[in-house]
Design an enzyme around this catalytic site. Structure first.
Site, PDB file in Angstrom:
ATOM      1  N   HIS A 154       0.819  -1.217   0.000  1.00  0.00           N
ATOM      2  CA  HIS A 154       0.000   0.000   0.000  1.00  0.00           C
ATOM      3  C   HIS A 154       0.852   1.267   0.000  1.00  0.00           C
ATOM      4  CE1 HIS A 154       0.463  -0.376   4.497  1.00  0.00           C
ATOM      5  NE2 HIS A 154       0.570   0.927   4.376  1.00  0.00           N
ATOM      6  N   ASP A 185       0.443  -7.612   1.226  1.00  0.00           N
ATOM      7  CA  ASP A 185       0.820  -6.219   1.491  1.00  0.00           C
ATOM      8  C   ASP A 185       2.343  -6.041   1.543  1.00  0.00           C
ATOM      9  OD1 ASP A 185       0.509  -3.542   1.857  1.00  0.00           O
ATOM     10  OD2 ASP A 185      -0.372  -3.644   3.863  1.00  0.00           O
ATOM     11  N   SER A 263       4.830   2.188   8.108  1.00  0.00           N
ATOM     12  CA  SER A 263       4.516   1.098   7.173  1.00  0.00           C
ATOM     13  C   SER A 263       5.748   0.727   6.360  1.00  0.00           C
ATOM     14  CB  SER A 263       3.392   1.524   6.235  1.00  0.00           C
ATOM     15  OG  SER A 263       2.208   1.735   6.948  1.00  0.00           O
TER      16      SER A 263
END
Length: 577
Positions: A154, A185, A263
């Protein structure tokens, strides 16, 4: 006036208080762990791990020798500093009465952690011939072997440009995206500039941690430009819901803070080995500091999948829905013996390979030789159990799996070839632009989760029409090419008067022929020689347009709305005129 007598104030010095507060904010778990179990703020600041570090117990012992009178009450917190700092260690020698101890600590390879800058240009699913305004984001990543960098999928979704910046550098290097694993992911990047790889050592991967093992999350979260370190422990290991990919895979729950920008950053164990990738956190008013980490088994699966096949092919899934067999009467009714355990198949995806051998009401007893319990779990580690989908996710697309089932009190063994799970309404479009087709102002499109999110916002699960949500949650495709085609909107013109209120309504048939997907619909309309174009919609609605008039009006409508083409590029080569 002479010195005051009596008890000294309990307030610590400003320096000590500041240090303690920082330690608390970056290490929320120190109240339950010892100093040697986690990376504290001191370990971040001390670059050289070989420098002797006095232990906190020695601090207290030394201070208590020099004081007289009633001892002060000290908090039990393991990282609290004494009021008076200990003598400094100079040239390997400590002050009087303070022995020097060499503490073997491993500092994580923070130089391998990079900052990821990405420019995104997302498709506009509501106006599929356009793209949205570009925007920028920053996240984290880290260097692995083979001149590659790992980050989150993402973080680079719908990327236009990706750049990486090393720790302590002022240069951003242009990166190339090698693979994007939407389900897990994870994304794999590389940099062609040799200068980027100088002085950078790749991280080493460690084993799956155990509960209460210390972890250190390193990255570049919001709130500053420099690297950030937070510490915590592993609080749970189970099958988690991966929000970005709408899948369920193995995951770690930790109590370290994971914020925006974290992230893609690595999570290290106390040996300095990477045990996961930070990727999402739980935001709820009743919880604090619950973060989630992609563990090494999932990371290894992604990397090996790419290395074996030269591209990411995904995680295989069993295309079935199953029911627990915990009720004893249900087990007896299904013909199970007292020593047999398993789960009952409710439905099977018609497009999945297992539909050729498995049947509804089959009892799956084992997968690849591992017995399945009545609640659908299998042994994981000592004292732990996990959902049997974990065994499936360990396989690769195209692998075979041995499945033992009970059918009519008879045990059968099958060898099934595994494939990725396909849904009628896909959870993502994997970077592809949306498909569309326009005739007489009617905009036909396919339904996906990004489309629903574009039409109804992030709360689409509550705002979207019930029929679409029912198909999202429960419908299975009847063929590999099946799509859910809808009239997205009607661009108002004289030819479509009375049809203006048709929005997001499924198209069932055209001129009496069922609509399987958008390509088939576009082909049928473009090659139609009948007098009328008749579309059968949901809720028994019918749209009828004169064929010649509709095709002529389409050109004017496209010009009015500045639409470059009546169909998306993926449909144009397949149209039969």
């Amino acid at each position: 006036m002479g010195k005051r007598r009596g008890r000294k104030p309990k307030n610590p010095t400003p320096t000590t208080a500041t240090t303690t507060n920082i330690a608390h904010s970056l290490d929320p778990t120190t109240a339950n762990t010892t100093d040697d179990d986690v990376f504290s703020v001191n370990n971040v600041e001390i670059i050289n791990p070989t420098t002797p570090i006095p232990t906190s117990n020695n601090h207290h012992h030394h201070v208590s020798q020099r004081r007289r009178g009633r001892p002060k009450k000290r908090p039990k917190h393991s990282l609290e500093k004494p009021e008076k700092p200990p003598p400094p260690v100079i040239n390997g020698e400590a002050g009087p009465g303070l022995p020097v101890e060499s503490v073997a600590r491993v500092v994580p390879a923070m130089d391998a952690v990079v900052k990821v800058f990405c420019v995104h240009t997302e498709p506009n699913f509501s106006l599929p011939w356009q793209r949205k305004r570009q925007y920028s984001s920053s996240s984290s990543g880290f260097v692995i072997g083979g001149r590659r960098v790992l980050t989150n999928a993402h973080s680079v979704e719908h990327y236009t440009q990706v750049k990486l910046k090393k720790r302590g550098s002022d240069t951003k290097y242009l990166a190339t995206v090698l693979a994007i694993g939407t389900e897990c992911d994870i994304a794999l990047l590389t940099v062609n500039d040799d200068e980027f790889w100088k002085g950078v050592s790749p991280v080493e991967f460690g084993q799956l941690p155990a509960l209460q093992d210390a972890v250190t999350v390193v990255g570049y979260p919001i709130g500053g430009d420099t690297i950030s370190v937070t510490s915590g422990v592993v609080s749970r290991i189970e099958i988690l819901s991966y929000v970005h990919g709408s899948t369920e895979l193995l995951g770690l729950q930790i109590d370290a803070a994971i914020n925006s920008g974290n992230s893609g950053g690595p999570a290290f164990n106390d040996k300095g080995q990477c045990v996961g990738i930070a990727f999402q956190s739980l935001k709820h008013e009743d919880v604090e500091n619950i973060g989630y980490v992609i563990p090494t088994p999932v990371i290894t699966h992604f990397i090996q999948d790419y290395e074996k096949k030269g591209a990411y092919t995904g995680f295989p899934f069993l295309g079935i829905e199953w029911q627990k067999m915990e009720n004893p009467d249900l087990r007896m009714a299904m013909g199970m013996k007292p020593d047999q355990k398993g789960v009952r198949i409710r439905r099977i995806d018609p497009t999945a390979p297992e539909s050729e051998v498995l049947k509804p009401s089959d009892i799956i007893l084992s997968f690849d030789g591992v017995d399945i319990a009545n609640d659908g779990t299998v042994p994981f580690r000592h004292g732990e159990r996990i959902g049997f989908s974990y065994l499936v996710s360990q396989k690769y697309t195209g692998d075979n799996a041995a499945i033992k089932v009970l059918r009519n009190s008879e045990i059968l063994n099958f060898d099934i070839k595994l494939s990725p799970h396909r849904r009628l309404i896909p959870p993502h479009v994997k970077g592809r632009p949306p498909s569309y087709y326009i005739i007489a102002g009617f905009v036909f499109s396919t339904v996906s989760v990004p489309y629903l999110r574009s039409e109804y916002g992030k709360d689409y699960e509550y705002e979207a029409p019930v029929k679409l949500l029912d198909k999202l949650l429960h419908s299975m495709p009847q063929s590999p090419e099946e799509q859910l085609v809808v009239v997205s909107q009607v661009l108002v013109a004289d030819i479509n008067i009375g049809y203006e209120d048709i929005v997001n309504t499924q198209v069932l048939a055209f001129n009496g022929k069922p609509v399987k997907n958008l390509k088939s619909l576009a082909n049928m309309v473009e090659s139609c020689d009948d007098e009328f174009l008749k579309f059968e919609l949901e809720y028994e609605q019918i749209v009828a347009l004169q064929t010649k008039t509709a095709k002529a009006a389409t050109v004017d409508i496209l010009t009015t709305h500045c639409i470059p083409s009546a169909m998306s590029d993926d449909l144009r080569p397949l149209i039969v005129s």
